[in-house]
Write a protein that holds these residues in place. Structure first.
Motif, PDB file in Angstrom:
ATOM      1  N   PRO A   1       0.813  -1.219   0.000  1.00  0.00           N
ATOM      2  CA  PRO A   1       0.000   0.000   0.000  1.00  0.00           C
ATOM      3  C   PRO A   1       0.845   1.267   0.000  1.00  0.00           C
ATOM      4  N   SER A   2       0.344   2.290  -0.667  1.00  0.00           N
ATOM      5  CA  SER A   2       1.009   3.605  -0.585  1.00  0.00           C
ATOM      6  C   SER A   2      -0.007   4.638  -0.111  1.00  0.00           C
ATOM      7  N   GLY A   3      -0.561   5.440  -0.994  1.00  0.00           N
ATOM      8  CA  GLY A   3      -1.426   6.532  -0.559  1.00  0.00           C
ATOM      9  C   GLY A   3      -2.738   6.056   0.037  1.00  0.00           C
ATOM     10  N   ILE A   4      -3.177   6.747   1.094  1.00  0.00           N
ATOM     11  CA  ILE A   4      -4.490   6.521   1.700  1.00  0.00           C
ATOM     12  C   ILE A   4      -5.248   7.845   1.575  1.00  0.00           C
ATOM     13  N   PHE A   5      -6.445   7.788   1.008  1.00  0.00           N
ATOM     14  CA  PHE A   5      -7.201   9.017   0.750  1.00  0.00           C
ATOM     15  C   PHE A   5      -8.626   8.840   1.255  1.00  0.00           C
ATOM     16  N   PHE A   6      -8.998   9.579   2.277  1.00  0.00           N
ATOM     17  CA  PHE A   6     -10.348   9.471   2.819  1.00  0.00           C
ATOM     18  C   PHE A   6     -11.252  10.520   2.177  1.00  0.00           C
ATOM     19  N   SER A   7     -12.550  10.172   2.151  1.00  0.00           N
ATOM     20  CA  SER A   7     -13.497  10.964   1.366  1.00  0.00           C
ATOM     21  C   SER A   7     -13.772  12.348   1.958  1.00  0.00           C
ATOM     22  N   TRP A   8     -13.331  12.599   3.192  1.00  0.00           N
ATOM     23  CA  TRP A   8     -13.513  13.951   3.736  1.00  0.00           C
ATOM     24  C   TRP A   8     -12.793  14.992   2.885  1.00  0.00           C
ATOM     25  N   ARG A   9     -11.802  14.520   2.105  1.00  0.00           N
ATOM     26  CA  ARG A   9     -11.075  15.436   1.218  1.00  0.00           C
ATOM     27  C   ARG A   9     -12.002  16.122   0.215  1.00  0.00           C
ATOM     28  N   ALA A  10     -13.157  15.474  -0.050  1.00  0.00           N
ATOM     29  CA  ALA A  10     -14.081  16.010  -1.059  1.00  0.00           C
ATOM     30  C   ALA A  10     -14.483  17.452  -0.764  1.00  0.00           C
ATOM     31  N   SER A  11     -14.543  17.789   0.515  1.00  0.00           N
ATOM     32  CA  SER A  11     -15.046  19.118   0.869  1.00  0.00           C
ATOM     33  C   SER A  11     -13.945  20.069   1.319  1.00  0.00           C
ATOM     34  N   ARG A  12     -12.687  19.691   1.068  1.00  0.00           N
ATOM     35  CA  ARG A  12     -11.584  20.550   1.507  1.00  0.00           C
ATOM     36  C   ARG A  12     -10.886  21.207   0.329  1.00  0.00           C
ATOM     37  N   ILE A  13     -10.538  22.463   0.518  1.00  0.00           N
ATOM     38  CA  ILE A  13      -9.718  23.172  -0.476  1.00  0.00           C
ATOM     39  C   ILE A  13      -8.313  22.582  -0.461  1.00  0.00           C
ATOM     40  N   GLY A  14      -7.734  22.462  -1.617  1.00  0.00           N
ATOM     41  CA  GLY A  14      -6.335  22.043  -1.709  1.00  0.00           C
ATOM     42  C   GLY A  14      -6.098  20.569  -1.503  1.00  0.00           C
ATOM     43  N   MET A  15      -7.153  19.773  -1.464  1.00  0.00           N
ATOM     44  CA  MET A  15      -6.995  18.329  -1.274  1.00  0.00           C
ATOM     45  C   MET A  15      -7.538  17.556  -2.462  1.00  0.00           C
TER      46      MET A  15
END
Lengths: 144, 430
Positions: B416-430
Motif C-alpha cells: 500500500p502507498s497513498g491513503i485518501f479518505f473521502s472527507w477530502r471532497a469538501s476541503r480546499i487544496g486536497m
C-alpha cells in the motif's frame, strides 16, 4: 542517469562528459540478442563491445542479498525513477534507456550521485560490486 | 476491473441489522422470525431476507460515503475501498494500470474517486458501488491531479509530456490542455504541486522552468494562465493552504520556499524561509518530501526541510522561521492532526520504518513509533480520532488511536502507498 533530471535528449549529449575515462564494459554476461543489436547500431559500439570481452564478468550477490537489492532498486530508486523504472522526476532506467550508456559512468552516478541534481549517492547502501551488478541487471531489463 | 464480492457481501449483514432493527415492532408479530434471521445472517439469504422484509426497506442498503476511503495498492494497480468507521476493507477495484505513484481526489458529493496513475491513466471509481466508471489514458507519465472548486473540472499534472490537462468531471472528456513547453528551448517542464484554489482556479509549479502558474478555468475550454517566473530552482511540490489563500512551493534546488498570496497576486511570489539550512551540510535526499500534508496549527506552518533531519516551523503571519524540530530522518509527510494538537511525520529511506509525533505547544517529539517497514503515507479519519498508516514492505495498513498512540488494528493490503479518505471532497487544496 548521467544527469538524473535532464531530458533524455540533453542527457545523451552529456553522457560523454560523464565518462572521461575509457568505458570498461562488461558485456560478456549480456544476452546475445542485445549485443547483436548494439553491434548493428554502429562502429563505436562494436569496438566497445569487443574491448569489453576482456573484462571480467560481474559477480552476482548471494540470492538473499540480490533480492534485497532488487527491492531497493524498484522501491527506493523507484521513488524518482518509477516502480516500473520508466522514469518520473528521475530519468527512465529501462534496458532501452540504458542501452549503450557506459557502465563506468552509470557506476559513478549510482555510487556518488550527481551533484546539482536530485540524484543522491547510494554508496552507503551498495558496494561497488553490487552497483555493477545492478547496472547489468537493469541493462538486462530488470528481470524478477 | 474486479470487485471482490466476498467483501461486499460482508457489508450487507450490517445493512440488514439496521433494517431489521427499524422493523422490529412489526416483526415481533411474525412467526418463525428467529429462524428467518438466522438463515438471513448465514449470508446467502441476505438478499431474499431483505425482500421478505420489504415494506421496511429496499433491497439496497442506503449509506453515506463520508467515512469511506481509497487505498492505493501500488504494485498491483488496484485500490482498496475502505470504511474508516468500521475499520475494514469492503471492496477492491483492479485494472487501474501503473499506480507506483498515484494520488486521488474526490467529487464534491464524495461518491467518486479520481485516481491519477503514474502511467498517465485517469480512473473514475464509484466508491459506493465499487465500480470503475470510466478510465482514460491522458499522458505518458503523470503524477497527480486536483478538482476545481465547483467540482466540474478535473485537472491532471503531467511529467511526460509536461503540462496540465483539464477534463469534464462527469465524462472525463478532455476540455483543454495547458502546455508548459518553452518556446525557445522546446522543452516542456514537468508539472508538480497542482492544487485547487477558490474560484475555479488551479495553481502548480514547473520543475525545470522554476515558475508558478495559476490557471483560471471558469471557462474550462479556454483556461486563462497567469505566470510567475523565477520563483526558485527546481520546485518539487506545492500545496494550497486550507483556506486557499496561500500557494506554497518547496524548492529542491535551494534552501527556501516560494509563496504566493492569492489575496495579493499583484505582489507576486516571494521567497520564504530563505536559507533555512544555512550553516549545516545538506544530506543526500533519498525521497522527495510531499507537501500535500499541509500542516497548519495555531498560526504555525510545519514543513519538511529538504536534506535535513528537521521539521521547519514558520509563523504564518510573517512567514519567518520560528523553530526547527530535530527528527529521526528526512521528513516526507508532515501532517497536523485535524485538531492541530500534534503533528505526525514519516521519513525517507532508510528511515521509513519510523513515524514520529510532534507536540505542537512544546515543539518536541513526544512519541516515536515503529509501525512497520516502508511507511509511505498517513491519513487521519475525518476528525482525527485515528490515523491510518500504509506499510509498503509489510503489506499492511496500521490504524493508530491518536489519543493513546496505540495500534488499534492492522489490515492486510498489497504494497500500500497513498491513503485518501473521502472527507477530502469538501476541503480546499486536497
Amino acid at each position: 542517469m548521467c544527469s538524473a533530471l535532464r531530458t533524455p535528449h540533453v542527457r545523451r549529449v552529456h553522457s560523454g562528459s560523464c565518462a572521461p575515462a575509457a568505458p570498461k564494459l562488461s558485456w560478456l554476461a549480456r544476452p546475445l540478442r542485445r549485443a547483436l543489436r548494439n553491434v548493428l547500431a554502429g562502429l563505436t559500439l562494436l569496438v566497445s563491445a569487443n574491448l569489453a570481452l576482456a573484462a571480467p564478468p560481474v559477480s552476482a550477490p548471494p540470492p538473499e542479498r540480490a533480492a534485497v537489492i532488487r527491492h531497493l532498486v524498484r522501491q527506493d530508486c523507484g521513488s524518482c525513477h518509477g516502480l516500473t523504472l520508466k522514469g518520473g522526476l528521475g530519468s527512465p532506467l529501462t534496458a532501452e534507456a540504458l542501452a549503450g550508456r557506459p557502465d563506468e559512468a552509470l557506476l559513478a552516478t549510482i555510487l556518488n550521485g550527481r551533484p546539482g541534481t536530485a540524484m543522491p549517492p547510494w554508496r552507503p547502501f551498495l558496494t561497488e560490486e553490487e552497483a555493477k551488478w545492478v547496472i547489468q541487471w537493469l541493462k538486462d531489463g530488470a528481470p524478477e | 476491473m474486479r470487485i471482490s464480492h466476498g467483501d461486499s457481501l460482508s457489508h450487507n449483514p450490517h445493512g440488514l441489522r439496521v433494517h431489521s432493527g427499524s422493523c422490529a415492532p412489526a416483526a415481533h408479530k411474525l412467526p418463525g422470525l428467529a429462524r428467518l434471521l438466522k438463515w438471513a445472517i448465514s449470508g446467502t439469504g441476505v438478499l431474499c431476507a431483505s425482500l421478505l422484509l420489504a415494506g421496511c426497506s429496499t433491497t439496497t442498503a442506503v449509506r453515506g460515503s463520508g467515512d469511506l476511503g481509497v487505498v492505493i495498492e501500488r504494485a498491483s494497480g488496484s485500490v482498496q475501498l475502505v470504511d474508516n468507521t468500521r475499520s475494514e476493507r469492503f471492496a477492491t477495484v483492479t485494472g487501474l494500470g501503473d499506480l507506483s505513484h498515484a494520488s486521488v481526489v474526490f467529487s464534491r458529493d464524495a461518491r467518486y474517486a479520481y485516481v491519477f496513475g503514474r502511467d498517465g491513466g485517469l480512473s473514475k471509481v464509484d466508491i459506493l458501488t465499487g465500480r470503475l466508471v470510466k478510465r482514460v489514458m491522458q499522458a505518458g507519465n503523470s503524477i497527480g491531479g486536483a478538482i476545481s472548486s465547483d467540482g466540474r473540472v478535473v485537472a491532471a499534472q503531467n511529467y511526460e509530456p509536461g503540462g496540465v490537462k483539464l477534463f469534464d468531471a462527469d465524462t472525463l472528456e478532455l476540455l483543454a490542455e495547458v502546455s508548459t513547453r518553452d518556446a525557445a528551448s522546446g522543452h516542456s517542464s514537468k508539472v508538480v504541486g497542482l492544487a485547487d484554489l477558490p474560484g475555479q482556479r488551479f495553481a502548480f509549479s514547473l520543475f525545470e522552468a522554476g515558475e508558478i502558474w495559476v490557471i483560471d478555468v471558469a471557462d474550462p475550454r479556454h483556461p486563462v494562465t497567469t505566470r510567475y517566473p523565477n520563483v526558485g530552482r527546481q520546485p518539487y511540490d506545492g500545496l494550497a493552504s486550507q483556506d486557499g489563500r496561500y500557494y506554497l512551493a518547496g524548492l529542491f534546488g535551494e534552501d527556501g520556499l516560494a509563496l504566493l498570496d492569492t489575496w495579493h497576486p499583484e505582489a507576486g511570489v516571494r521567497r520564504v524561509l530563505d536559507g533555512y539550512g544555512r550553516g549545516t551540510e545538506k544530506l543526500p535526499v533519498y525521497k522527495m518530501p510531499h507537501l500535500r500534508g499541509w500542516a497548519l496549527s495555531g498560526g504555525q506552518a510545519f514543513l519538511p526541510a529538504i536534506g535535513h533531519n528537521e521539521v521547519l516551523v514558520a509563523d504564518t503571519r510573517d512567514w519567518q522561521l520560528r523553530a526547527k524540530v530535530p527528527v529521526h530522518g528526512q521528513p516526507v509527510f508532515v501532517m497536523a492532526e485535524p485538531s492541530g494538537r500534534r503533528v505526525w511525520v514519516n521519513f525517507a529511506f532508510p528511515h521509513n520504518d519510523t513515524v514520529q509525533v510532534i507536540d505542537v505547544p512544546t515543539l518536541t517529539v513526544v512519541k516515536t513509533l515503529k509501525p512497520g517497514r516502508g511507511i509511505l503515507h498517513m491519513e487521519f479519519t475525518p476528525r482525527g480520532d485515528e490515523v491510518w498508516l500504509s506499510s509498503r514492505d509489510d503489506d499492511k495498513l496500521v490504524i493508530v488511536d491518536t489519543a493513546t498512540l496505540a495500534v488499534r488494528r492492522e489490515l492486510p493490503a498489497a504494497s500500500p502507498s497513498g491513503i485518501f479518505f473521502s472527507w477530502r471532497a469538501s476541503r480546499i487544496g486536497m
